[in-house]
Design an enzyme around this catalytic site. Structure first.
Site: not given
Length: 638
Positions: A230, A233, A362, A454
């Site tokens: 992404h 990110e 991410h 994440e």
């Protein structure tokens, strides 16, 4: 702007060569070719078009202007620049310079699969033997502008050692320079390579580290780490840029841990899978970037929703014990939709390299998730949906989370505090369910186990936060990569010592097989405890062995298998997932995972293919016939 003529005279007033070789240079005024590396062209062109108007109304020029969309970003902008070199030839000093034949040949080899996938013939004006020249004949590289600013060395601030890591955000050009400079410093253990281009033409650049960069070594496991899927990110992008520099520096400084790691593991780092999205996010900047600005690629596709949905097929197959539910093929209908060139690049990469372990980095929370990401009941937005390798995936997730200081922080008010009771790890579908994810695809289509990390609640952190982020993630990244050595590895061979490729390695109680690479080597990640392991291949009797995996291990246990040929009786093998449809020519040249011949019916990793009835024109034909009075029959293959 009027065309400016530059007549050419040789020294002494003698006129130049004959009209066939000499030329009158005029301003470049073709919009589709406005970004070529030169300012002057000439008429007639190499295709005998005598004016700008003649070029712009030609089918050849129309093709160049839409090729980007026809091939869905593949080979862009390389093919357009190559075509411009013919339609708007370079003019210097009253002479036409032809583009280099070797550049054309390299592009044709790389891009022919994309044309095959949409049933389009290779354009006649890109005939490498006819319109291009050799280096000895004074050719030029029409792609030289793509490399401008990327090859130039960026000097470090004075007085700083070469091991210095600059904890800052990196533009695309800066990222490329850092990776190439790092590979040059550690050339004996590192190299850079591209797995393809983004929709807007940026190289998807990888830096790899191993004792013999550029080649797979027998029984050396392969790991990939991917950032920036992404575009907004960005922490993962920077962590992998820093990790590349760290691995190089520590190796040169003699770190026993890093030297052992690089001498026993082949590590591939792709800092930015979505460089186009990053440009959008970076234009807004840290602290100003919205939650979604730059998330998608240049086609407005979410790349982590763009992979084939094999999880639905897995749930359908898993109910039958007589049919395998691993190495599921890509369904034909997937290619009828919009598939990003970045997604195709990852799938091709997986097909040519026997990856064992992977992580996708991410941002937006602080947790490690693992497959499946899609719920076993599609209507359930949150539902625990484990893979057959649930125990191993939890170990992999914990390998990252348990050494991350913030993930282990006991405060529930911190970023990611809602995952504290779970140990900062979670089954993806138990968090939120979605289809088309990269991690599920890795597990169900290949031998690779991938987790999603994440890295924090701020997607585009300010520059002053990057050093702390690196300190928090350096050890988790290293600890995770070292997990590739947990379990067993070995070689499957016949009684003559010849490797058996595509043999299956089964583990009793885990309904998910892995397969051997072309050299017969395999890697099977396994949790601690006793396991019954079976090796089998068509035409051979199966071999069963019992192994015990200790709780702590720094290198995989070696378990080889020697298979004996079966007699002349019927051969019984476990059925694979059923493949439908007629066999289609694979744009990758007939290669399946790790270079093996493709099974009939396997869909191509190429551009969009639409179903058509026998004898009908391809789907793109009506577009060309509506725009030009000259029907480009040279694009038809049949």
């Amino acid at each position: 702007m009027p065309l400016t003529a530059l007549p050419f005279l040789f020294p002494g007033g003698c006129h130049g060569p004959s009209a066939a070789d000499s030329a009158t240079c005029v301003d470049m005024q073709l919009r589709t070719c406005s970004d070529v590396a030169y300012n002057w062209t000439t008429f007639p062109t190499l295709l005998e078009q005598r004016s700008r108007e003649a070029v712009e109304s030609s089918s050849e020029y129309i093709l160049l202007s839409v090729l980007h969309h026809l091939l869905e970003g593949q080979c862009n902008p390389d093919l357009r620049l190559l075509g411009c070199a013919v339609l708007a030839p370079r003019c210097e000093g009253g002479r036409v310079r032809r583009p280099c034949r070797h550049v054309c040949e390299g592009l044709r080899e790389a891009c022919q699969p994309a044309f095959d996938a949409i049933d389009m013939a290779w354009p006649y004006f890109l005939d490498c033997g006819r319109y291009f020249a050799s280096v000895e004949e004074g050719c030029y590289d029409p792609l030289e502008k793509l490399r401008e600013g990327l090859d130039a060395e960026e000097a470090l601030p004075s007085g700083l050692p070469p091991t210095f890591i600059h904890f800052t955000h990196h533009s695309y050009a800066q990222m490329v320079r850092v990776l190439r400079r790092t590979a040059a410093r550690c050339a004996h253990v590192a190299k850079t390579y591209s797995i393809g281009r983004s929709f807007n033409g940026k190289e998807l650049l990888v830096i790899e580290f191993s004792a013999r960069p550029g080649q797979h070594e027998l029984m050396e496991p392969e790991v990939k780490l991917i950032g920036n899927i992404h575009g907004n990110e960005v922490a993962g992008r920077e962590m992998l840029i820093y990790l590349a520099q760290y691995l190089c520096s520590e190796y040169l400084l003699g770190s026993p841990r890093i030297q052992r790691l690089l001498n026993t593991t082949r590590i591939h780092l792709l800092p930015s899978m979505n460089p186009d999205g990053y440009e959008v996010a970076a234009a807004e900047g840290a602290g100003y970037n919205g939650w979604t600005s730059g998330r998608q690629n240049a086609q407005n596709l979410d790349l982590n929703r763009n992979f084939p949905d094999l999880t639905s097929e897995y749930y359908r197959l898993a109910s039958s014990r007589s049919v395998r539910s691993d190495h599921i093929p890509i369904p034909q209908h997937y290619w009828w939709g919009k598939v990003a060139p970045e997604t195709k690049a990852i799938m091709k990469w997986m097909r040519t390299t026997p990856f064992v372990l992977s992580a996708s980095l991410h941002g937006g929370d602080l947790v490690v998730s693992y497959p499946f990401d899609f719920s076993k009941h599609p209507q359930e937005e949150k539902m625990f949906s484990p893979t057959p390798d649930e125990k191993m995936f939890k170990l992999l997730a914990r390998a990252y989370a348990d050494v991350h200081p913030m993930m282990m922080d006991r405060s529930e008010n911190r970023c990611g505090g809602n995952f504290l009771k779970r140990g900062s790890i979670i089954n993806g579908a138990d968090w939120y369910s979605f289809t088309g994810g990269m991690s599920d695809f890795n597990y169900l289509h290949s031998n690779c186990f991938e987790i999603t990390v994440e890295l924090g609640c701020v997607k585009f952190p300010p520059e002053e936060a990057l050093y702390t982020l690196w300190q928090h993630n350096k050890e988790p990244l290293l600890n995770f990569v070292e997990m590739v050595h947990r379990g067993i590895k070995g070689v499957v061979m016949d009684k003559f010592g010849k490797p058996v490729k595509n043999a299956r390695i089964l583990v009793k109680g885990i309904h998910h097989d892995i397969t051997t690479a072309p050299d017969g080597d395999y890697w099977r990640l396994l949790p601690p405890g006793p396991h019954i392991v079976i090796a089998q291949a068509p035409g051979y009797s199966k071999v069963i062995k019992k192994v015990t995996i200790p709780a702590r291990m720094k290198r995989a246990g070696r378990v080889d298998f020697i298979l004996q040929p079966l007699g002349t009786g019927p051969k019984k093998v476990l059925l694979g997932p059923r493949r439908s449809g007629s066999g289609l020519r694979d744009p990758l040249g007939g290669a399946s995972p790790y270079g093996e011949p493709e099974e009939v019916g396997q869909e191509p990793l190429g551009g969009r293919r639409q179903p058509s009835s026998g004898g009908s024109k391809p789907w793109w034909w009506s577009y060309f016939t509506s725009l030009s009075q000259h029907k480009p029959r040279w694009l038809l293959k049949y």
